[in-house]
Each structure stands twice: as structure tokens, then as C-alpha cells.
Design a protein around this motif. Structure first.
Motif, PDB file in Angstrom:
ATOM      1  N   ALA A  24       0.835  -1.200   0.000  1.00 46.35           N
ATOM      2  CA  ALA A  24       0.000   0.000   0.000  1.00 46.35           C
ATOM      3  C   ALA A  24       0.870   1.250   0.000  1.00 46.35           C
ATOM      4  CB  ALA A  24      -0.924  -0.025   1.214  1.00 46.35           C
ATOM      5  N   GLU A  25       1.979   1.222   0.736  1.00 41.28           N
ATOM      6  CA  GLU A  25       2.874   2.385   0.785  1.00 41.28           C
ATOM      7  C   GLU A  25       3.489   2.650  -0.589  1.00 41.28           C
ATOM      8  OE1 GLU A  25       2.928  -0.188   2.852  1.00 41.28           O
ATOM      9  OE2 GLU A  25       2.184   0.739   4.710  1.00 41.28           O
ATOM     10  N   ALA A  26       3.916   1.574  -1.267  1.00 41.52           N
ATOM     11  CA  ALA A  26       4.515   1.752  -2.591  1.00 41.52           C
ATOM     12  C   ALA A  26       3.499   2.299  -3.587  1.00 41.52           C
ATOM     13  CB  ALA A  26       5.085   0.421  -3.083  1.00 41.52           C
ATOM     14  N   LEU A  27       2.256   1.817  -3.510  1.00 42.56           N
ATOM     15  CA  LEU A  27       1.224   2.330  -4.405  1.00 42.56           C
ATOM     16  C   LEU A  27       0.946   3.805  -4.126  1.00 42.56           C
ATOM     17  CD1 LEU A  27      -1.215  -0.723  -4.356  1.00 42.56           C
ATOM     18  CD2 LEU A  27       0.177   0.038  -6.293  1.00 42.56           C
ATOM     19  N   SER A  28       0.866   4.159  -2.854  1.00 44.23           N
ATOM     20  CA  SER A  28       0.646   5.566  -2.505  1.00 44.23           C
ATOM     21  C   SER A  28       1.763   6.441  -3.062  1.00 44.23           C
ATOM     22  CB  SER A  28       0.555   5.727  -0.992  1.00 44.23           C
ATOM     23  OG  SER A  28      -0.578   5.076  -0.471  1.00 44.23           O
ATOM     24  N   ALA A  29       2.991   5.947  -3.011  1.00 42.13           N
ATOM     25  CA  ALA A  29       4.121   6.705  -3.537  1.00 42.13           C
ATOM     26  C   ALA A  29       4.024   6.897  -5.048  1.00 42.13           C
ATOM     27  CB  ALA A  29       5.432   5.999  -3.180  1.00 42.13           C
ATOM     28  N   GLN A  30       3.307   5.995  -5.735  1.00 44.42           N
ATOM     29  CA  GLN A  30       3.098   6.120  -7.177  1.00 44.42           C
ATOM     30  C   GLN A  30       1.872   6.965  -7.518  1.00 44.42           C
ATOM     31  OE1 GLN A  30       2.981   2.156  -8.987  1.00 44.42           O
ATOM     32  NE2 GLN A  30       4.412   1.416  -7.437  1.00 44.42           N
ATOM     33  N   GLY A  31       1.216   7.501  -6.500  1.00 44.53           N
ATOM     34  CA  GLY A  31       0.032   8.310  -6.747  1.00 44.53           C
ATOM     35  C   GLY A  31      -1.246   7.522  -6.823  1.00 44.53           C
ATOM     36  N   ILE A  32      -1.220   6.247  -6.417  1.00 46.46           N
ATOM     37  CA  ILE A  32      -2.418   5.399  -6.423  1.00 46.46           C
ATOM     38  C   ILE A  32      -3.084   5.490  -5.058  1.00 46.46           C
ATOM     39  CG2 ILE A  32      -3.315   3.045  -6.660  1.00 46.46           C
ATOM     40  CD1 ILE A  32      -2.202   4.197  -9.263  1.00 46.46           C
ATOM     41  N   GLY A  75      -4.840   7.809 -10.591  1.00 48.77           N
ATOM     42  CA  GLY A  75      -4.958   7.532  -9.166  1.00 48.77           C
ATOM     43  C   GLY A  75      -5.623   6.215  -8.842  1.00 48.77           C
ATOM     44  N   VAL A  76      -6.077   5.468  -9.870  1.00 50.29           N
ATOM     45  CA  VAL A  76      -6.771   4.202  -9.668  1.00 50.29           C
ATOM     46  C   VAL A  76      -5.963   3.072 -10.315  1.00 50.29           C
ATOM     47  CG1 VAL A  76      -8.908   2.886 -10.028  1.00 50.29           C
ATOM     48  CG2 VAL A  76      -9.009   5.370  -9.657  1.00 50.29           C
ATOM     49  N   ALA A  77      -5.795   1.983  -9.600  1.00 52.03           N
ATOM     50  CA  ALA A  77      -5.238   0.743 -10.157  1.00 52.03           C
ATOM     51  C   ALA A  77      -6.267  -0.355  -9.963  1.00 52.03           C
ATOM     52  CB  ALA A  77      -3.929   0.370  -9.462  1.00 52.03           C
ATOM     53  N   TRP A  78      -6.244  -1.341 -10.836  1.00 54.10           N
ATOM     54  CA  TRP A  78      -7.156  -2.465 -10.641  1.00 54.10           C
ATOM     55  C   TRP A  78      -6.374  -3.762 -10.557  1.00 54.10           C
ATOM     56  CZ3 TRP A  78     -10.572  -2.899 -15.732  1.00 54.10           C
ATOM     57  CH2 TRP A  78      -9.792  -3.333 -16.795  1.00 54.10           C
ATOM     58  N   CYS A  79      -7.016  -4.771 -10.024  1.00 53.49           N
ATOM     59  CA  CYS A  79      -6.451  -6.109 -10.014  1.00 53.49           C
ATOM     60  C   CYS A  79      -7.600  -7.102 -10.012  1.00 53.49           C
ATOM     61  CB  CYS A  79      -5.545  -6.339  -8.806  1.00 53.49           C
ATOM     62  SG  CYS A  79      -6.402  -6.368  -7.222  1.00 53.49           S
ATOM     63  N   LEU A  80      -7.293  -8.312 -10.392  1.00 48.30           N
ATOM     64  CA  LEU A  80      -8.277  -9.381 -10.349  1.00 48.30           C
ATOM     65  C   LEU A  80      -8.471  -9.846  -8.911  1.00 48.30           C
ATOM     66  CD1 LEU A  80      -7.046 -11.360 -13.450  1.00 48.30           C
ATOM     67  CD2 LEU A  80      -9.263 -10.232 -13.233  1.00 48.30           C
ATOM     68  N   GLY A  81      -9.639 -10.445  -8.655  1.00 51.50           N
ATOM     69  CA  GLY A  81      -9.919 -11.039  -7.369  1.00 51.50           C
ATOM     70  C   GLY A  81     -10.369 -12.476  -7.517  1.00 51.50           C
ATOM     71  N   ASP A  82     -10.135 -13.274  -6.490  1.00 50.81           N
ATOM     72  CA  ASP A  82     -10.570 -14.673  -6.468  1.00 50.81           C
ATOM     73  C   ASP A  82     -11.653 -14.848  -5.416  1.00 50.81           C
ATOM     74  OD1 ASP A  82      -9.045 -16.028  -8.487  1.00 50.81           O
ATOM     75  OD2 ASP A  82      -7.270 -15.676  -7.248  1.00 50.81           O
ATOM     76  N   ALA A  83     -12.730 -15.543  -5.800  1.00 53.83           N
ATOM     77  CA  ALA A  83     -13.904 -15.687  -4.935  1.00 53.83           C
ATOM     78  C   ALA A  83     -13.858 -16.998  -4.162  1.00 53.83           C
ATOM     79  CB  ALA A  83     -15.176 -15.630  -5.779  1.00 53.83           C
ATOM     80  N   HIS A  84     -14.159 -16.920  -2.867  1.00 55.12           N
ATOM     81  CA  HIS A  84     -14.142 -18.082  -1.978  1.00 55.12           C
ATOM     82  C   HIS A  84     -15.449 -18.149  -1.187  1.00 55.12           C
ATOM     83  CE1 HIS A  84      -9.764 -18.546  -2.618  1.00 55.12           C
ATOM     84  NE2 HIS A  84      -9.766 -17.229  -2.640  1.00 55.12           N
ATOM     85  N   VAL A  85     -15.775 -19.357  -0.742  1.00 51.51           N
ATOM     86  CA  VAL A  85     -16.900 -19.556   0.164  1.00 51.51           C
ATOM     87  C   VAL A  85     -16.371 -19.412   1.584  1.00 51.51           C
ATOM     88  CG1 VAL A  85     -18.667 -21.169   0.954  1.00 51.51           C
ATOM     89  CG2 VAL A  85     -18.035 -21.098  -1.476  1.00 51.51           C
ATOM     90  N   PRO A  86     -16.846 -18.425   2.350  1.00 56.79           N
ATOM     91  CA  PRO A  86     -16.225 -18.161   3.654  1.00 56.79           C
ATOM     92  C   PRO A  86     -16.344 -19.306   4.643  1.00 56.79           C
ATOM     93  CG  PRO A  86     -18.154 -16.756   3.309  1.00 56.79           C
ATOM     94  CD  PRO A  86     -17.882 -17.434   2.016  1.00 56.79           C
ATOM     95  N   THR A  87     -17.405 -20.114   4.555  1.00 52.37           N
ATOM     96  CA  THR A  87     -17.584 -21.193   5.540  1.00 52.37           C
ATOM     97  C   THR A  87     -16.622 -22.349   5.320  1.00 52.37           C
ATOM     98  OG1 THR A  87     -19.345 -22.076   4.151  1.00 52.37           O
ATOM     99  CG2 THR A  87     -19.993 -20.653   5.984  1.00 52.37           C
ATOM    100  N   THR A  88     -16.143 -22.518   4.091  1.00 44.40           N
ATOM    101  CA  THR A  88     -15.247 -23.636   3.795  1.00 44.40           C
ATOM    102  C   THR A  88     -13.836 -23.191   3.424  1.00 44.40           C
ATOM    103  OG1 THR A  88     -15.798 -23.691   1.433  1.00 44.40           O
ATOM    104  CG2 THR A  88     -17.230 -24.940   2.928  1.00 44.40           C
ATOM    105  N   GLY A  89     -13.708 -21.956   2.940  1.00 41.67           N
ATOM    106  CA  GLY A  89     -12.421 -21.489   2.445  1.00 41.67           C
ATOM    107  C   GLY A  89     -12.131 -21.934   1.033  1.00 41.67           C
ATOM    108  N   GLY A  90     -12.989 -22.792   0.454  1.00 38.42           N
ATOM    109  CA  GLY A  90     -12.794 -23.250  -0.914  1.00 38.42           C
ATOM    110  C   GLY A  90     -13.284 -22.237  -1.924  1.00 38.42           C
ATOM    111  N   ALA A  91     -12.931 -22.474  -3.178  1.00 40.03           N
ATOM    112  CA  ALA A  91     -13.353 -21.578  -4.239  1.00 40.03           C
ATOM    113  C   ALA A  91     -14.863 -21.633  -4.423  1.00 40.03           C
ATOM    114  CB  ALA A  91     -12.667 -21.948  -5.548  1.00 40.03           C
ATOM    115  N   ALA A  92     -15.472 -20.504  -4.781  1.00 36.60           N
ATOM    116  CA  ALA A  92     -16.893 -20.487  -5.108  1.00 36.60           C
ATOM    117  C   ALA A  92     -17.119 -21.361  -6.336  1.00 36.60           C
ATOM    118  CB  ALA A  92     -17.364 -19.060  -5.376  1.00 36.60           C
ATOM    119  N   PRO A  93     -18.097 -22.294  -6.296  1.00 34.03           N
ATOM    120  CA  PRO A  93     -18.258 -23.231  -7.409  1.00 34.03           C
ATOM    121  C   PRO A  93     -18.611 -22.552  -8.728  1.00 34.03           C
ATOM    122  CG  PRO A  93     -20.048 -23.473  -5.821  1.00 34.03           C
ATOM    123  CD  PRO A  93     -19.020 -22.593  -5.185  1.00 34.03           C
TER     124      PRO A  93
END
Length: 452
Positions: free
Chosen positions: A14-22, A100-118
Motif C-alpha cells: 500500500a505504501e509503494a502504491l501511494s508513492a506512485q500516486g495510487i 490515481g486508480v489501479a485495478w487487479c483481479l480477485g478470487d472468490a471463496h466460500v467463507p464457511t469452507t475457504g474453498g473456491a466459489a463453485p
């Protein structure tokens, strides 16, 4: 081949991104139809988001383009539970069109199991790739996508018409067919985004464009195709326009395709489709892969042509596939083998339209060719000549309903895709058909209202 990003790649703090203006990070992930879902977080909350994830309602996978929640297992019946989405910081990139905005992909999980969302398309592709890795093979994919750029037009039923509607501009660049320089601007921004955009041109239809993406490992290629679609649509919005990847948005124009160039490499990086001593320079593995795609083509249609609108792109003389066939450097075939050999040996699957979810299209194509290789299937003779003759090969499904029936029946393919995903996808798409069948179209009013 572009090297895939991995979770071991250095991730900015987060600090490095802030230094880049993100100061904002946008965490983006695909829903079932490949639309981008996201949340913006302030940059100092990034460590917390990586730790416990961002909560979303799991029904996001079951929400129609009109905002209705489709009744699918794990949705309304389960009380609209959560998924958690964790940022994949290896995919993080600043947005050229939004300072000022960067994006990234996210991975979805089922919180009760920790496994990937089917229903997670990205994880579905990972599961299929684990199967090909067990065979010692690793898919390399080059996506090709077309889209229409549209301008506001209140005189049309949909409110949009093609940008720069003059005909005859296929394979052109510059202000001819693109008077405002959309393509050059988009190419610059996509190149700065780092998703492997290399070249572009005006396509056949008025306001239709194609931008080429590099070949890379399958998950990376799917990530880049998904982000490419999201980026093009966002760039168009900054211009006050609409970019659409739907299969056939205008009656008077052709459709938009999503072609996949597919090859396989072994653990040493050698292209296993190449064999200089074999007929046509194609190895036995390549022929088995061809046969696998042909064998599962009816079911593949449901995932490569996933909307009611998709089937209006097909037909004789459309240069969109109509029959289940393959050919050597033949663009009228569903599966074309481009002329390059050696390391460039590959299959070009021309089945898909641009509305397909890149993760589902690539996962299903890879699954089909893997099944062909595992079963040592052999293809028929390649197409000779122009391929729009029904006496030469069987037809693809002609409607979404028929394609979903084919997917349901293809238990070998759905076994690789997984029951959780398949059930959710089929329920979602059956609901789409039911809603369409109840909807009164402009065509029906024009056709019947005056005389009946």
C-alpha cells in the motif's frame, strides 16, 4: 509466449502504491456471463482486503443483466449467503484512463469452507488446467475479439447506432472509418495497461473493431481477455460511447467473433501439435485434440455462444461457423488450422462470439481437446473447399435452448467442468430463455400490430 503472472511475483505494498500516486484499488472479478463485478477500496485498506477478503453476496453470479436474481442453488434458496473476494496483487495495474486508480483481479471463496466459489469462472479454468497438467500438457491460448463501438441515437429502439456508419472499411486503420481516432487512443491505453494488446484494425461492420492480444498460458490469456473487454467498455464510456461485445447487435451488420488460437506445450515448452514427418505437419496429439473439439462441439456452443442473440450470428456465408467441421487454413470451417508449423502449429476455434465469458470459453475448449487426447479420438477428413453445405458435416445447434440440451447431455464434458458450475450455468441460462420467450419485441409489434 507471454509469461503468466504468478502469486509468487512481487506484490506492491500500500505504501509503494501511494508513492506512485495510487489512492484507490479496484478489485475486479467475472460473474457467470463474464461481466466485470468490482469494489473500489482506498489504498490503505488493501492489507485488510488481502487478509480477510471483500464480502459480496454470492447471488452476484445469479443476477441477470436486468438486475433480477435468478433462482439458482446457493442463491435465494440459501438465504443469499456471502462470498469473499481476495485481491490477486500479481495482476495489479494502474488505469491509464483513470488517474490515481489501479485495478487487479480477485478470487472468490466460500467463507464457511475457504474453498473456491463453485460458480467462479476463474477457478473453473484452474480446475480444467489441473487436468491437462496431469497429462503433462499445458495450453497456450491467443484470444481474438471483435466489438462494435456505438454512438448515442435516440431515434433507434435501443438508443444506440454504429459509430462512423460508412461501409467498406474492413482491414483499415486511421481516420477512414474512425474519424475520431478511437482505435489509436484505445491501443495506447491498452498497451499502457500491460494486457498484451499488440495491434488493431477496423473490421467488416460499420463501427466494428478488432484488437489483437498476444498468446500466453491459458489462465493468463483468459485474465487478459476478460480485462480487455472490461477496459474497452470503460474506455468507450470515457468517450461518451458504448462498446458492445454482443454477438450481433445490429440487423444490418455482421456479428462479432471470439476466436481462440490453441496449442499445447509439454513440460520442456515444446509444441506437441507439431510433427514435420506427419501428414499436414500435425502430430497424432493434434489430431486427437481436433477430434475432441469436434466431438464436443454441440455442448461447446452453449459456452461459446451463450446468449439468445448468439444464434443470429450464424448462417450460410456469414464467416461464422454453421457446421461441425475442420479445415486446413479454411476460414469457412469451425476449426481452422492456420498455415504456420513448427512452434506456430495451432488450432483456431472460430465457434465463439464476442459475448462469451473468456474463462468459460477457454476452459471448455481445453476440456474438449483434453478429452480427445485422453480418448485417442480420430477426426474425419478435413473440409475441402467452401464449408457451408449441410451434406458435408453436421450442423451446430441453432438456438441457445438446443445448445443447453447438448451441454446437459454431454456428461463427459460436464464431468470435467464440475456439477456445481454446470447446474448454476444451466439454471441461469434456462431462465434467460424463459424471460425472452415472454418478452414482446419491437419486431413483433411492427409485424403484427397494423394488420391483426
Amino acid at each position: 509466449m507471454r509469461e503468466p503472472q504468478t502469486e509468487q511475483s512481487p506484490a506492491p505494498t500500500a505504501e509503494a502504491l501511494s508513492a506512485q500516486g495510487i489512492d484507490i484499488v479496484r478489485v475486479v472479478y467475472p460473474d457467470l456471463i463474464g461481466a466485470d463485478r468490482a469494489r473500489d477500496i482506498v489504498v490503505d485498506q488493501l492489507p485488510a482486503a488481502c487478509g480477510h477478503g471483500l464480502a459480496f453476496c454470492r447471488a452476484v453470479y445469479h443476477t441477470s443483466p436486468q438486475g433480477d436474481v435468478v433462482p439458482v442453488a446457493g442463491g435465494l434458496d440459501a438465504g443469499l449467503p456471502d462470498i469473499t473476494v481476495r485481491p490477486d496483487l500479481a495482476t495489479l495495474a494502474p488505469l491509464p484512463w483513470e488517474p490515481g486508480v489501479a485495478w487487479c483481479l480477485g478470487d472468490a471463496h466460500v467463507p464457511t469452507t475457504g474453498g473456491a466459489a463453485p460458480e467462479s469462472p476463474r477457478d473453473l479454468l484452474r480446475r480444467v488446467l489441473a487436468h491437462t497438467a496431469d497429462l503433462g500438457l499445458h495450453p497456450v491460448v491467443g484470444p481474438e475479439l471483435e466489438y462494435y463501438l456505438c454512438r448515442p441515437d435516440p431515434s433507434t429502439p435501443g438508443g444506440w447506432s454504429p459509430y462512423a456508419p460508412e461501409p467498406g472499411n474492413v482491414y483499415s486503420a486511421g481516420r477512414r472509418g474512425d474519424p475520431d481516432g478511437h482505435l489509436v487512443s484505445a491501443l495506447r491505453q491498452l498497451h499502457a495497461l500491460g494486457i498484451g494488446a499488440t495491434a488493431g484494425n477496423h473490421e467488416f461492420g460499420a463501427g466494428q473493431f478488432e484488437i489483437n492480444l498476444t498468446h500466453s498460458a491459458a489462465l493468463d490469456a483468459a485474465d487478459r481477455a476478460f480485462l480487455f473487454k472490461a477496459a474497452v467498455k470503460e474506455i468507450a464510456r470515457t468517450e461518451g460511447r458504448l462498446a458492445t461485445f454482443m454477438a450481433k447487435p445490429f440487423n444490418a451488420e455482421g456479428g462479432s467473433g471470439f476466436h481462440l488460437h490453441l496449442s499445447l506445450v509439454d513440460g520442456a515448452g515444446h509444441n506437441v501439435f507439431a510433427d514435420d514427418d506427419a501428414p499436414d505437419g500435425l502430430s497424432g496429439t493434434a489430431r486427437h485434440a481436433i477430434a475432441g473439439i469436434l466431438a464436443h462441439a454441440p455442448a461447446l456452443a452453449a459456452l461459446h455462444n451463450p446468449t439468445v442473440n448468439s444464434y443470429k450470428r450464424f448462417g450460410p456465408d456469414s464467416l461464422a461457423p454453421w457446421l461441425i467441421d475442420w479445415g486446413l487454413d479454411n476460414r469457412s470451417a469451425m476449426l481452422r488450422i492456420p498455415p504456420e508449423r513448427g512452434d506456430g502449429t495451432r488450432l483456431e476455434l472460430r465457434l465463439g462470439d464476442a459475448g462469451a465469458n473468456p474463462y468459460l470459453a477457454i476452459a471448455s475448449a481445453v476440456a474438449a481437446l483434453a478429452l480427445g487426447i485422453r480418448g485417442k479420438l480420430d477426426p474425419p477428413a478435413p473440409l475441402d473447399g467452401y464449408g457451408y453445405r449441410t451434406d458435408l458435416a453436421p450442423k451446430l445447434p441453432g438456438t441457445l435452448d438446443a445448445a443447453l440440451d447438448a451441454l446437459t447431455a454431454d456428461t463427459e464434458l460436464t464431468g470435467l467442468l464440475g456439477a456445481g458450475f454446470t447446474e448454476a450455468f444451466l439454471a441461469y441460462k434456462r431462465n434467460e430463455i424463459a424471460r425472452f420467450q415472454q418478452y414482446v419485441t419491437d419486431w413483433e409489434f411492427r409485424e403484427y400490430a397494423r394488420l391483426l
